[in-house]
Design a protein around this motif. Sequence first.
Motif, PDB file in Angstrom:
ATOM      1  N   TRP A   1       0.767  10.267   1.235  1.00 46.10           N
ATOM      2  CA  TRP A   1       1.509  10.717   2.385  1.00 46.10           C
ATOM      3  C   TRP A   1       3.082  10.747   1.751  1.00 46.10           C
ATOM      4  O   TRP A   1       3.692   9.729   1.346  1.00 46.10           O
ATOM      5  CB  TRP A   1       1.379   9.842   3.597  1.00 46.10           C
ATOM      6  CG  TRP A   1       0.217   9.695   4.216  1.00 46.10           C
ATOM      7  CD1 TRP A   1      -0.924   9.231   3.565  1.00 46.10           C
ATOM      8  CD2 TRP A   1      -0.599  10.462   5.259  1.00 46.10           C
ATOM      9  NE1 TRP A   1      -2.215   9.314   4.520  1.00 46.10           N
ATOM     10  CE2 TRP A   1      -1.881  10.057   5.364  1.00 46.10           C
ATOM     11  CE3 TRP A   1       0.044  11.334   6.333  1.00 46.10           C
ATOM     12  CZ2 TRP A   1      -2.613  10.578   6.337  1.00 46.10           C
ATOM     13  CZ3 TRP A   1      -0.640  11.766   6.975  1.00 46.10           C
ATOM     14  CH2 TRP A   1      -2.019  11.385   7.277  1.00 46.10           C
ATOM     15  N   GLY A   2       3.913  11.815   2.028  1.00 44.21           N
ATOM     16  CA  GLY A   2       5.179  11.853   1.846  1.00 44.21           C
ATOM     17  C   GLY A   2       5.539  11.987   0.334  1.00 44.21           C
ATOM     18  O   GLY A   2       5.993  10.812  -0.325  1.00 44.21           O
ATOM     19  N   GLY A   3       5.297  12.908  -0.467  1.00 44.51           N
ATOM     20  CA  GLY A   3       5.474  12.887  -1.868  1.00 44.51           C
ATOM     21  C   GLY A   3       6.855  12.750  -2.189  1.00 44.51           C
ATOM     22  O   GLY A   3       7.262  11.931  -3.018  1.00 44.51           O
ATOM     23  N   GLY A   4       7.790  13.220  -1.289  1.00 43.44           N
ATOM     24  CA  GLY A   4       9.248  12.851  -1.728  1.00 43.44           C
ATOM     25  C   GLY A   4       9.767  11.701  -0.737  1.00 43.44           C
ATOM     26  O   GLY A   4      10.392  10.831  -1.463  1.00 43.44           O
ATOM     27  N   VAL A   5       9.529  11.618   0.498  1.00 45.42           N
ATOM     28  CA  VAL A   5       9.973  10.306   1.256  1.00 45.42           C
ATOM     29  C   VAL A   5       9.132  10.238   2.483  1.00 45.42           C
ATOM     30  O   VAL A   5       8.280  11.260   2.903  1.00 45.42           O
ATOM     31  CB  VAL A   5      11.139  10.786   1.889  1.00 45.42           C
ATOM     32  CG1 VAL A   5      11.436  12.154   2.606  1.00 45.42           C
ATOM     33  CG2 VAL A   5      11.897   9.636   2.468  1.00 45.42           C
ATOM     34  N   TYR A   6       8.868   9.048   2.709  1.00 43.76           N
ATOM     35  CA  TYR A   6       8.037   8.687   3.821  1.00 43.76           C
ATOM     36  C   TYR A   6       8.557   7.765   4.816  1.00 43.76           C
ATOM     37  O   TYR A   6       9.484   6.655   4.220  1.00 43.76           O
ATOM     38  CB  TYR A   6       6.793   7.816   3.478  1.00 43.76           C
ATOM     39  CG  TYR A   6       5.778   7.215   4.301  1.00 43.76           C
ATOM     40  CD1 TYR A   6       5.030   8.332   5.283  1.00 43.76           C
ATOM     41  CD2 TYR A   6       5.833   6.014   4.782  1.00 43.76           C
ATOM     42  CE1 TYR A   6       4.168   7.753   6.452  1.00 43.76           C
ATOM     43  CE2 TYR A   6       4.999   5.442   5.743  1.00 43.76           C
ATOM     44  CZ  TYR A   6       4.308   6.527   6.586  1.00 43.76           C
ATOM     45  OH  TYR A   6       3.299   6.019   7.422  1.00 43.76           O
ATOM     46  N   GLN A   7       8.767   8.231   6.163  1.00 43.80           N
ATOM     47  CA  GLN A   7       9.391   7.242   6.941  1.00 43.80           C
ATOM     48  C   GLN A   7      11.057   7.097   6.665  1.00 43.80           C
ATOM     49  O   GLN A   7      11.459   5.944   6.741  1.00 43.80           O
ATOM     50  CB  GLN A   7       8.822   5.823   7.249  1.00 43.80           C
ATOM     51  CG  GLN A   7       7.484   5.965   8.033  1.00 43.80           C
ATOM     52  CD  GLN A   7       6.782   4.818   8.485  1.00 43.80           C
ATOM     53  OE1 GLN A   7       7.458   3.986   7.983  1.00 43.80           O
ATOM     54  NE2 GLN A   7       5.702   4.659   9.280  1.00 43.80           N
ATOM     55  N   GLY A   8      11.542   8.239   6.312  1.00 44.72           N
ATOM     56  CA  GLY A   8      13.012   8.214   6.000  1.00 44.72           C
ATOM     57  C   GLY A   8      14.032   9.023   7.124  1.00 44.72           C
ATOM     58  O   GLY A   8      13.312   9.841   7.779  1.00 44.72           O
ATOM     59  N   THR A   9      15.232   8.746   7.105  1.00 49.56           N
ATOM     60  CA  THR A   9      16.041   9.597   7.799  1.00 49.56           C
ATOM     61  C   THR A   9      17.288  10.222   6.459  1.00 49.56           C
ATOM     62  O   THR A   9      17.780   9.551   5.991  1.00 49.56           O
ATOM     63  CB  THR A   9      16.817   8.965   8.877  1.00 49.56           C
ATOM     64  OG1 THR A   9      16.019   8.397   9.755  1.00 49.56           O
ATOM     65  CG2 THR A   9      18.011   9.941   9.596  1.00 49.56           C
TER      66      THR A   9
END
Length: 199
Positions: A1-9
């Motif tokens: 999940w989230g190749g670039g980012v997971y749970q970010g702002t």
Amino acid sequence: WGGGVYQGTLNNCVLNGNTASDSGGGAADSILINCTLSGNQSLLPNGGGGGGAYGSTLYGCVLSNNISAHSGGGAFISTLYNCVLAANSAAGGGGACFATLSNCTLTANSAYGGGGVQACSLDHCLVSGNSASMGGGVAYNSTVLNSTLSGNSAADGLGGGAYSATLSNCTLSANSAGVGGGANSCNLTNCTLAANTAS
């Protein structure tokens, strides 16, 4: 999940060429503001999706050339405001699937069902130049308000502009399909249909 980012702002960021084996090639469960998501992929073929974004909220973002093996080439299960979704692709919902879009532009996206969107809610959006076998612009239980669907195509299929959708206060123009150039199997209220073609 989230190749670039997971749970970010993320503010003013670029997410390019990232891959997720499940969902959210670019981003998952994140908040993105004025970001560009391009060339990202979600690879799971039998569920999940969101080549660009999954489970995210996006403001003023550009999602382009993202790919999902399943649903939502640009975005899946997300909320988008003032975004541009261009040239994304998926099996269902080339631009977006199971998403809510407000003041967005969807152009040149492609899918088997719902070139622009599938199973989405749209308000004040422009859906233009998308293609699919069924529902070149919008398809499958989408609700579309105060929007313009133009130049979309379902070349040998159903509903160039819309298929199996509910539309209110919309304009459907210059769409084309095998059956139902403007719309097929839809409920329309206070809509204008002009220069659509069925082959």
